[in-house]
Design a protein around this motif. Sequence first.
Motif, PDB file in Angstrom:
ATOM      1  N   VAL A   1       0.843  -1.200   0.000  1.00  0.00           N
ATOM      2  CA  VAL A   1       0.000   0.000   0.000  1.00  0.00           C
ATOM      3  C   VAL A   1       0.876   1.247   0.000  1.00  0.00           C
ATOM      4  O   VAL A   1       0.589   2.223  -0.698  1.00  0.00           O
ATOM      5  CB  VAL A   1      -0.943   0.003   1.219  1.00  0.00           C
ATOM      6  N   GLN A   2       1.974   1.207   0.776  1.00  0.00           N
ATOM      7  CA  GLN A   2       2.896   2.341   0.818  1.00  0.00           C
ATOM      8  C   GLN A   2       3.515   2.592  -0.561  1.00  0.00           C
ATOM      9  O   GLN A   2       3.635   3.744  -0.999  1.00  0.00           O
ATOM     10  CB  GLN A   2       4.008   2.070   1.834  1.00  0.00           C
ATOM     11  N   ALA A   3       3.894   1.509  -1.250  1.00  0.00           N
ATOM     12  CA  ALA A   3       4.467   1.646  -2.590  1.00  0.00           C
ATOM     13  C   ALA A   3       3.430   2.198  -3.568  1.00  0.00           C
ATOM     14  O   ALA A   3       3.737   3.075  -4.388  1.00  0.00           O
ATOM     15  CB  ALA A   3       4.989   0.299  -3.075  1.00  0.00           C
ATOM     16  N   ILE A   4       2.201   1.692  -3.485  1.00  0.00           N
ATOM     17  CA  ILE A   4       1.119   2.163  -4.358  1.00  0.00           C
ATOM     18  C   ILE A   4       0.817   3.634  -4.084  1.00  0.00           C
ATOM     19  O   ILE A   4       0.554   4.414  -5.009  1.00  0.00           O
ATOM     20  CB  ILE A   4      -0.143   1.306  -4.167  1.00  0.00           C
ATOM     21  N   ARG A   5       0.887   4.040  -2.818  1.00  0.00           N
ATOM     22  CA  ARG A   5       0.663   5.447  -2.458  1.00  0.00           C
ATOM     23  C   ARG A   5       1.701   6.340  -3.130  1.00  0.00           C
ATOM     24  O   ARG A   5       1.375   7.400  -3.669  1.00  0.00           O
ATOM     25  CB  ARG A   5       0.712   5.627  -0.947  1.00  0.00           C
ATOM     26  N   TYR A   6       2.952   5.898  -3.116  1.00  0.00           N
ATOM     27  CA  TYR A   6       4.019   6.676  -3.756  1.00  0.00           C
ATOM     28  C   TYR A   6       3.748   6.801  -5.257  1.00  0.00           C
ATOM     29  O   TYR A   6       3.884   7.894  -5.833  1.00  0.00           O
ATOM     30  CB  TYR A   6       5.369   5.999  -3.527  1.00  0.00           C
ATOM     31  N   LEU A   7       3.374   5.704  -5.903  1.00  0.00           N
ATOM     32  CA  LEU A   7       3.090   5.737  -7.341  1.00  0.00           C
ATOM     33  C   LEU A   7       1.921   6.664  -7.648  1.00  0.00           C
ATOM     34  O   LEU A   7       1.948   7.409  -8.635  1.00  0.00           O
ATOM     35  CB  LEU A   7       2.795   4.317  -7.844  1.00  0.00           C
ATOM     36  N   ASN A   8       0.912   6.640  -6.806  1.00  0.00           N
ATOM     37  CA  ASN A   8      -0.238   7.517  -7.023  1.00  0.00           C
ATOM     38  C   ASN A   8       0.149   8.981  -6.846  1.00  0.00           C
ATOM     39  O   ASN A   8      -0.216   9.835  -7.663  1.00  0.00           O
ATOM     40  CB  ASN A   8      -1.356   7.163  -6.039  1.00  0.00           C
ATOM     41  N   ASP A   9       0.942   9.260  -5.804  1.00  0.00           N
ATOM     42  CA  ASP A   9       1.328  10.642  -5.525  1.00  0.00           C
ATOM     43  C   ASP A   9       2.217  11.220  -6.616  1.00  0.00           C
ATOM     44  O   ASP A   9       2.237  12.440  -6.829  1.00  0.00           O
ATOM     45  CB  ASP A   9       2.048  10.725  -4.172  1.00  0.00           C
ATOM     46  N   THR A  10       2.997  10.377  -7.290  1.00  0.00           N
ATOM     47  CA  THR A  10       3.884  10.862  -8.356  1.00  0.00           C
ATOM     48  C   THR A  10       3.193  10.889  -9.717  1.00  0.00           C
ATOM     49  O   THR A  10       3.816  11.249 -10.720  1.00  0.00           O
ATOM     50  CB  THR A  10       5.151   9.986  -8.460  1.00  0.00           C
TER      51      THR A  10
ATOM     52  N   SER B   1      -4.000  -8.500  -8.083  1.00  0.00           N
ATOM     53  CA  SER B   1      -5.060  -8.409  -9.088  1.00  0.00           C
ATOM     54  C   SER B   1      -5.470  -6.952  -9.276  1.00  0.00           C
ATOM     55  O   SER B   1      -5.112  -6.076  -8.473  1.00  0.00           O
ATOM     56  CB  SER B   1      -6.276  -9.208  -8.649  1.00  0.00           C
ATOM     57  N   LYS B   2      -6.242  -6.688 -10.327  1.00  0.00           N
ATOM     58  CA  LYS B   2      -6.723  -5.333 -10.563  1.00  0.00           C
ATOM     59  C   LYS B   2      -7.636  -4.888  -9.424  1.00  0.00           C
ATOM     60  O   LYS B   2      -7.582  -3.734  -8.981  1.00  0.00           O
ATOM     61  CB  LYS B   2      -7.469  -5.272 -11.895  1.00  0.00           C
ATOM     62  N   TYR B   3      -8.455  -5.820  -8.913  1.00  0.00           N
ATOM     63  CA  TYR B   3      -9.346  -5.493  -7.794  1.00  0.00           C
ATOM     64  C   TYR B   3      -8.525  -5.093  -6.572  1.00  0.00           C
ATOM     65  O   TYR B   3      -8.846  -4.134  -5.872  1.00  0.00           O
ATOM     66  CB  TYR B   3     -10.231  -6.695  -7.461  1.00  0.00           C
ATOM     67  N   THR B   4      -7.451  -5.845  -6.305  1.00  0.00           N
ATOM     68  CA  THR B   4      -6.592  -5.542  -5.158  1.00  0.00           C
ATOM     69  C   THR B   4      -5.911  -4.190  -5.342  1.00  0.00           C
ATOM     70  O   THR B   4      -5.781  -3.412  -4.386  1.00  0.00           O
ATOM     71  CB  THR B   4      -5.521  -6.637  -4.983  1.00  0.00           C
ATOM     72  N   LEU B   5      -5.495  -3.888  -6.569  1.00  0.00           N
ATOM     73  CA  LEU B   5      -4.877  -2.593  -6.835  1.00  0.00           C
ATOM     74  C   LEU B   5      -5.842  -1.463  -6.502  1.00  0.00           C
ATOM     75  O   LEU B   5      -5.461  -0.479  -5.857  1.00  0.00           O
ATOM     76  CB  LEU B   5      -4.458  -2.506  -8.302  1.00  0.00           C
ATOM     77  N   TYR B   6      -7.106  -1.588  -6.936  1.00  0.00           N
ATOM     78  CA  TYR B   6      -8.098  -0.553  -6.642  1.00  0.00           C
ATOM     79  C   TYR B   6      -8.296  -0.406  -5.131  1.00  0.00           C
ATOM     80  O   TYR B   6      -8.460   0.696  -4.611  1.00  0.00           O
ATOM     81  CB  TYR B   6      -9.431  -0.887  -7.311  1.00  0.00           C
ATOM     82  N   SER B   7      -8.277  -1.540  -4.431  1.00  0.00           N
ATOM     83  CA  SER B   7      -8.429  -1.518  -2.978  1.00  0.00           C
ATOM     84  C   SER B   7      -7.252  -0.797  -2.323  1.00  0.00           C
ATOM     85  O   SER B   7      -7.434   0.033  -1.424  1.00  0.00           O
ATOM     86  CB  SER B   7      -8.533  -2.949  -2.438  1.00  0.00           C
ATOM     87  N   TYR B   8      -6.035  -1.102  -2.795  1.00  0.00           N
ATOM     88  CA  TYR B   8      -4.840  -0.448  -2.251  1.00  0.00           C
ATOM     89  C   TYR B   8      -4.852   1.047  -2.567  1.00  0.00           C
ATOM     90  O   TYR B   8      -4.442   1.876  -1.748  1.00  0.00           O
ATOM     91  CB  TYR B   8      -3.577  -1.079  -2.836  1.00  0.00           C
ATOM     92  N   LEU B   9      -5.288   1.396  -3.783  1.00  0.00           N
ATOM     93  CA  LEU B   9      -5.351   2.800  -4.170  1.00  0.00           C
ATOM     94  C   LEU B   9      -6.331   3.566  -3.287  1.00  0.00           C
ATOM     95  O   LEU B   9      -6.052   4.688  -2.856  1.00  0.00           O
ATOM     96  CB  LEU B   9      -5.782   2.914  -5.644  1.00  0.00           C
ATOM     97  N   ASP B  10      -7.464   2.937  -3.025  1.00  0.00           N
ATOM     98  CA  ASP B  10      -8.470   3.574  -2.173  1.00  0.00           C
ATOM     99  C   ASP B  10      -7.906   3.808  -0.774  1.00  0.00           C
ATOM    100  O   ASP B  10      -8.085   4.875  -0.183  1.00  0.00           O
ATOM    101  CB  ASP B  10      -9.721   2.688  -2.099  1.00  0.00           C
TER     102      ASP B  10
END
Length: 218
Positions: A172-181, A200-209
């Motif tokens: 989630v921390q890594a996904i947060r960094y990717l979203n912020d950049t 999975s794509k569903y898990t990615l959406y969950s992590y992004l949220d």
Amino acid sequence: MESTQLDFYRRLAKAIALQFGSGCEVVVHDLKSDPSHPIVAIENGHVTGRKVGDGPSRVVLETLHASKGRHFEDRIGYLTKTADGKILRSSTIFINDDEGNAVGILAINYDITLLRATRGLLSELCDTATESTEREPEPIVRNVADLLDDLIEQSVELVGTPVALMTREEKVQAIRYLNDTGAFLITKSGYKVCKYFGISKYTLYSYLDEAKNGPKEE
């Protein structure tokens, strides 16, 4: 950018490049055009190997991702690095519309590779070497695929754990960094991120949220 504004910055880019010579690359990014191809003018593109129509830099992605109305401070005289090892002294100047919103970027990248090598030699000869306090140069990439790869690698470095050993919270921390950049503004970035992190794509959406809103209470 408006046509008159774009014409001015194209002429300004040419003037700066002619003034400082072939080692000075000047780039105009139009933030209102296709985010995957924002370079609308470039002089001395051989410095980084880029051309008109090429993809965005990291700062362009971050600007596109930012909320409307946010004020951006110009960055002057920081170090960047090309894929083939050139060290550049770079400046980023934001172009604003009448309401203060960033609509473009004028970037100047001056190749100082030989100058740094000469400085190092002179320092050694004169016995004045000191411990370097310079930051690691930021990479300059030629296309969005390379930029996404670079951002993914940086997200893993930020977490400090190999992907295979990452916990859910670390992913989630890594996904947060990717979203912020602004990484997810890149076309098909979701597929590549899912494959890299083994989710999975569903898990990615969950992590992004969760990354955007914080962990949900159970």
